[in-house]
Write a protein that holds these residues in place. Sequence first.
Motif, PDB file in Angstrom:
ATOM      1  N   ALA A 136     100.517  46.143  61.859  1.00 42.97           N
ATOM      2  CA  ALA A 136      99.438  46.449  60.919  1.00 42.97           C
ATOM      3  C   ALA A 136      99.015  47.903  61.020  1.00 42.97           C
ATOM      4  CB  ALA A 136      98.231  45.546  61.192  1.00 42.97           C
ATOM      5  N   VAL A 137      98.450  48.381  59.932  1.00 47.80           N
ATOM      6  CA  VAL A 137      97.740  49.657  59.944  1.00 47.80           C
ATOM      7  C   VAL A 137      96.257  49.347  60.102  1.00 47.80           C
ATOM      8  CG1 VAL A 137      99.461  50.721  58.414  1.00 47.80           C
ATOM      9  CG2 VAL A 137      97.395  49.702  57.424  1.00 47.80           C
ATOM     10  N   TRP A 138      95.470  50.386  60.365  1.00 48.55           N
ATOM     11  CA  TRP A 138      94.021  50.245  60.391  1.00 48.55           C
ATOM     12  C   TRP A 138      93.450  51.016  59.219  1.00 48.55           C
ATOM     13  CZ3 TRP A 138      90.939  47.351  63.650  1.00 48.55           C
ATOM     14  CH2 TRP A 138      91.576  46.764  64.757  1.00 48.55           C
ATOM     15  N   ARG A 139      92.619  50.361  58.432  1.00 46.76           N
ATOM     16  CA  ARG A 139      92.000  50.975  57.257  1.00 46.76           C
ATOM     17  C   ARG A 139      90.503  51.162  57.471  1.00 46.76           C
ATOM     18  NH1 ARG A 139      94.947  51.247  52.598  1.00 46.76           N
ATOM     19  NH2 ARG A 139      96.954  50.146  52.608  1.00 46.76           N
ATOM     20  N   LEU A 140      89.986  52.216  56.855  1.00 43.33           N
ATOM     21  CA  LEU A 140      88.549  52.461  56.871  1.00 43.33           C
ATOM     22  C   LEU A 140      87.883  51.664  55.762  1.00 43.33           C
ATOM     23  CD1 LEU A 140      86.153  54.171  57.993  1.00 43.33           C
ATOM     24  CD2 LEU A 140      86.723  55.872  56.237  1.00 43.33           C
ATOM     25  N   ASP A 141      86.848  50.925  56.102  1.00 43.12           N
ATOM     26  CA  ASP A 141      86.070  50.184  55.113  1.00 43.12           C
ATOM     27  C   ASP A 141      85.151  51.186  54.410  1.00 43.12           C
ATOM     28  OD1 ASP A 141      84.173  48.642  53.726  1.00 43.12           O
ATOM     29  OD2 ASP A 141      84.346  46.984  55.149  1.00 43.12           O
ATOM     30  N   ILE A 142      85.605  51.696  53.279  1.00 46.78           N
ATOM     31  CA  ILE A 142      84.898  52.785  52.615  1.00 46.78           C
ATOM     32  C   ILE A 142      83.490  52.390  52.195  1.00 46.78           C
ATOM     33  CG2 ILE A 142      84.834  54.132  50.472  1.00 46.78           C
ATOM     34  CD1 ILE A 142      86.605  55.440  52.427  1.00 46.78           C
ATOM     35  N   ALA A 143      83.337  51.184  51.672  1.00 45.36           N
ATOM     36  CA  ALA A 143      82.012  50.765  51.208  1.00 45.36           C
ATOM     37  C   ALA A 143      81.013  50.739  52.359  1.00 45.36           C
ATOM     38  CB  ALA A 143      82.093  49.401  50.536  1.00 45.36           C
ATOM     39  N   ARG A 144      81.414  50.143  53.469  1.00 43.51           N
ATOM     40  CA  ARG A 144      80.521  50.081  54.619  1.00 43.51           C
ATOM     41  C   ARG A 144      80.277  51.470  55.212  1.00 43.51           C
ATOM     42  NH1 ARG A 144      81.465  45.436  59.010  1.00 43.51           N
ATOM     43  NH2 ARG A 144      80.909  44.288  57.123  1.00 43.51           N
ATOM     44  N   ALA A 145      81.336  52.280  55.275  1.00 45.56           N
ATOM     45  CA  ALA A 145      81.217  53.615  55.861  1.00 45.56           C
ATOM     46  C   ALA A 145      80.294  54.508  55.040  1.00 45.56           C
ATOM     47  CB  ALA A 145      82.600  54.254  55.984  1.00 45.56           C
ATOM     48  N   THR A 146      80.429  54.458  53.732  1.00 43.91           N
ATOM     49  CA  THR A 146      79.582  55.309  52.890  1.00 43.91           C
ATOM     50  C   THR A 146      78.134  54.833  52.911  1.00 43.91           C
ATOM     51  OG1 THR A 146      80.254  53.998  50.955  1.00 43.91           O
ATOM     52  CG2 THR A 146      81.444  56.055  51.365  1.00 43.91           C
ATOM     53  N   ALA A 147      77.933  53.540  53.069  1.00 42.48           N
ATOM     54  CA  ALA A 147      76.561  53.035  53.170  1.00 42.48           C
ATOM     55  C   ALA A 147      75.884  53.567  54.427  1.00 42.48           C
ATOM     56  CB  ALA A 147      76.567  51.511  53.170  1.00 42.48           C
ATOM     57  N   ILE A 148      76.637  53.661  55.515  1.00 46.40           N
ATOM     58  CA  ILE A 148      76.087  54.170  56.772  1.00 46.40           C
ATOM     59  C   ILE A 148      75.873  55.677  56.704  1.00 46.40           C
ATOM     60  CG2 ILE A 148      76.663  54.607  59.200  1.00 46.40           C
ATOM     61  CD1 ILE A 148      77.947  51.842  59.256  1.00 46.40           C
ATOM     62  N   ALA A 149      76.856  56.387  56.150  1.00 46.40           N
ATOM     63  CA  ALA A 149      76.789  57.849  56.118  1.00 46.40           C
ATOM     64  C   ALA A 149      75.760  58.368  55.128  1.00 46.40           C
ATOM     65  CB  ALA A 149      78.175  58.418  55.781  1.00 46.40           C
ATOM     66  N   GLY A 150      75.552  57.641  54.039  1.00 44.24           N
ATOM     67  CA  GLY A 150      74.637  58.106  53.009  1.00 44.24           C
ATOM     68  C   GLY A 150      75.279  59.183  52.154  1.00 44.24           C
ATOM     69  N   PRO A 151      74.519  59.777  51.226  1.00 36.70           N
ATOM     70  CA  PRO A 151      75.074  60.805  50.342  1.00 36.70           C
ATOM     71  C   PRO A 151      75.567  62.014  51.142  1.00 36.70           C
ATOM     72  CG  PRO A 151      72.952  60.015  49.539  1.00 36.70           C
ATOM     73  CD  PRO A 151      73.113  59.469  50.924  1.00 36.70           C
ATOM     74  N   LEU A 152      76.724  62.522  50.756  1.00 37.66           N
ATOM     75  CA  LEU A 152      77.327  63.648  51.453  1.00 37.66           C
ATOM     76  C   LEU A 152      77.691  64.748  50.460  1.00 37.66           C
ATOM     77  CD1 LEU A 152      79.798  61.671  53.750  1.00 37.66           C
ATOM     78  CD2 LEU A 152      77.646  62.738  54.465  1.00 37.66           C
ATOM     79  N   THR A 153      77.705  65.965  50.956  1.00 37.95           N
ATOM     80  CA  THR A 153      78.189  67.094  50.169  1.00 37.95           C
ATOM     81  C   THR A 153      79.090  67.942  51.054  1.00 37.95           C
ATOM     82  OG1 THR A 153      76.298  68.489  50.751  1.00 37.95           O
ATOM     83  CG2 THR A 153      76.126  67.190  48.720  1.00 37.95           C
ATOM     84  N   TRP A 154      79.886  68.775  50.417  1.00 31.52           N
ATOM     85  CA  TRP A 154      80.689  69.755  51.151  1.00 31.52           C
ATOM     86  C   TRP A 154      80.886  70.973  50.266  1.00 31.52           C
ATOM     87  CZ3 TRP A 154      85.648  70.575  49.000  1.00 31.52           C
ATOM     88  CH2 TRP A 154      86.112  69.557  48.145  1.00 31.52           C
ATOM     89  N   HIS A 155      81.231  72.100  50.896  1.00 33.00           N
ATOM     90  CA  HIS A 155      81.297  73.359  50.157  1.00 33.00           C
ATOM     91  C   HIS A 155      82.708  73.917  50.162  1.00 33.00           C
ATOM     92  CE1 HIS A 155      79.697  77.034  48.376  1.00 33.00           C
ATOM     93  NE2 HIS A 155      80.507  77.698  49.187  1.00 33.00           N
ATOM     94  N   ASP A 156      83.187  74.228  48.970  1.00 38.70           N
ATOM     95  CA  ASP A 156      84.467  74.915  48.815  1.00 38.70           C
ATOM     96  C   ASP A 156      84.183  76.353  48.388  1.00 38.70           C
ATOM     97  OD1 ASP A 156      87.561  74.710  48.387  1.00 38.70           O
ATOM     98  OD2 ASP A 156      86.787  75.718  46.603  1.00 38.70           O
ATOM     99  N   GLU A 157      84.820  77.307  49.051  1.00 34.98           N
ATOM    100  CA  GLU A 157      84.533  78.713  48.769  1.00 34.98           C
ATOM    101  C   GLU A 157      84.910  79.123  47.351  1.00 34.98           C
ATOM    102  OE1 GLU A 157      84.672  81.016  53.023  1.00 34.98           O
ATOM    103  OE2 GLU A 157      86.549  80.913  51.885  1.00 34.98           O
ATOM    104  N   ARG A 158      85.815  78.413  46.736  1.00 35.14           N
ATOM    105  CA  ARG A 158      86.268  78.795  45.406  1.00 35.14           C
ATOM    106  C   ARG A 158      85.598  77.981  44.304  1.00 35.14           C
ATOM    107  NH1 ARG A 158      91.252  78.285  43.965  1.00 35.14           N
ATOM    108  NH2 ARG A 158      91.523  80.362  43.039  1.00 35.14           N
ATOM    109  N   ARG A 159      85.063  76.804  44.646  1.00 28.69           N
ATOM    110  CA  ARG A 159      84.495  75.926  43.617  1.00 28.69           C
ATOM    111  C   ARG A 159      83.058  75.489  43.888  1.00 28.69           C
ATOM    112  NH1 ARG A 159      89.593  71.865  42.384  1.00 28.69           N
ATOM    113  NH2 ARG A 159      91.186  73.253  43.248  1.00 28.69           N
ATOM    114  N   GLY A 160      82.500  75.977  44.979  1.00 24.33           N
ATOM    115  CA  GLY A 160      81.091  75.723  45.232  1.00 24.33           C
ATOM    116  C   GLY A 160      80.802  74.372  45.871  1.00 24.33           C
ATOM    117  N   LEU A 161      79.544  73.965  45.765  1.00 25.86           N
ATOM    118  CA  LEU A 161      79.074  72.734  46.389  1.00 25.86           C
ATOM    119  C   LEU A 161      79.667  71.518  45.681  1.00 25.86           C
ATOM    120  CD1 LEU A 161      77.119  71.729  48.619  1.00 25.86           C
ATOM    121  CD2 LEU A 161      75.397  71.483  46.805  1.00 25.86           C
TER     122      LEU A 161
END
Length: 285
Positions: A136-161
């Motif tokens: 088997a592989v191990w998969r990340l439960d995206i729904a649960r993970a995003t619920a824990i992490a909350g809203p996220l942002t990141w910055h790209d130097e060429r395209r902004g926030l």
Amino acid sequence: MVAVTTVTRFAPSPNGPLHLGHAFAAIVAHDRAMRDGGAFMLRIEDIDGARSRPELAGEFREDLRWLGLAWRETPPQSTRLTAYRAALESLRERGLVYRCTCTRAEIAAAAGAPGPDGPVYPGTCRHNAPSPDAPAVWRLDIARATAIAGPLTWHDERRGLQPGRPELFGDVVLWRKDAPASYHLAATLDDAADGVTVVTRGADLFAATHVHRLLQALLGLPVPVWHHHPVLVEADGRKLAKRRGAPSLADRRHSGESGTAVAQALRAARFDTGISLSEYVDREP
């Protein structure tokens, strides 16, 4: 307050020789670090199972010298397996990953719209736990993970926030059957361990940053900025690739071609006939 030194990296996999696309990526990372008086790192990503050819690492170093680049070398990925496993175990203990035995054919048949990495996984094994004895592989439960992490942002130097959108990928693989950590997990952990402050990579990997930003939040890792540069493409619009026989840097080097001239042409966006820059690369079949 102590200023943070700019650290970039070039991280090739030794599963084939470097070509002009790799040279361009290395030059972008090198020049971005040098602009700030920072450090340019070389990391060999050598955990791709039987495809990895250790002897190519030496060729990569010769290619970079030929281009006129100087770097510091970090430990290769094969020395980091304990850290990868520890990160996976941390996520497992929090109920954020699960085992999956589905084949690619089964996923393709059951999935809905395609995502950045291919068909989005429908969550079959998340709903029905597979046999503990099956590979088997191990998969990340995206729904649960995003619920824990909350809203996220990141910055790209060429395209902004950018707003974090890891749900585009569905439940991504973090641990593979045929090798240790997937690209998503390994690259995220490696960049943190190496102190990378600016992640430079091709625009074709832009979407992957959504997943990496989520993993940083879940694992308590520092958050760099990103710089997604254009990639070299062939006349038909496909990205230069080792498997399609793109001319290697080693062949150019052995033929007596000037590496500094090649680097200058890449910096000036002047390429051989049939090669150009593209901001976006469609996912290849």
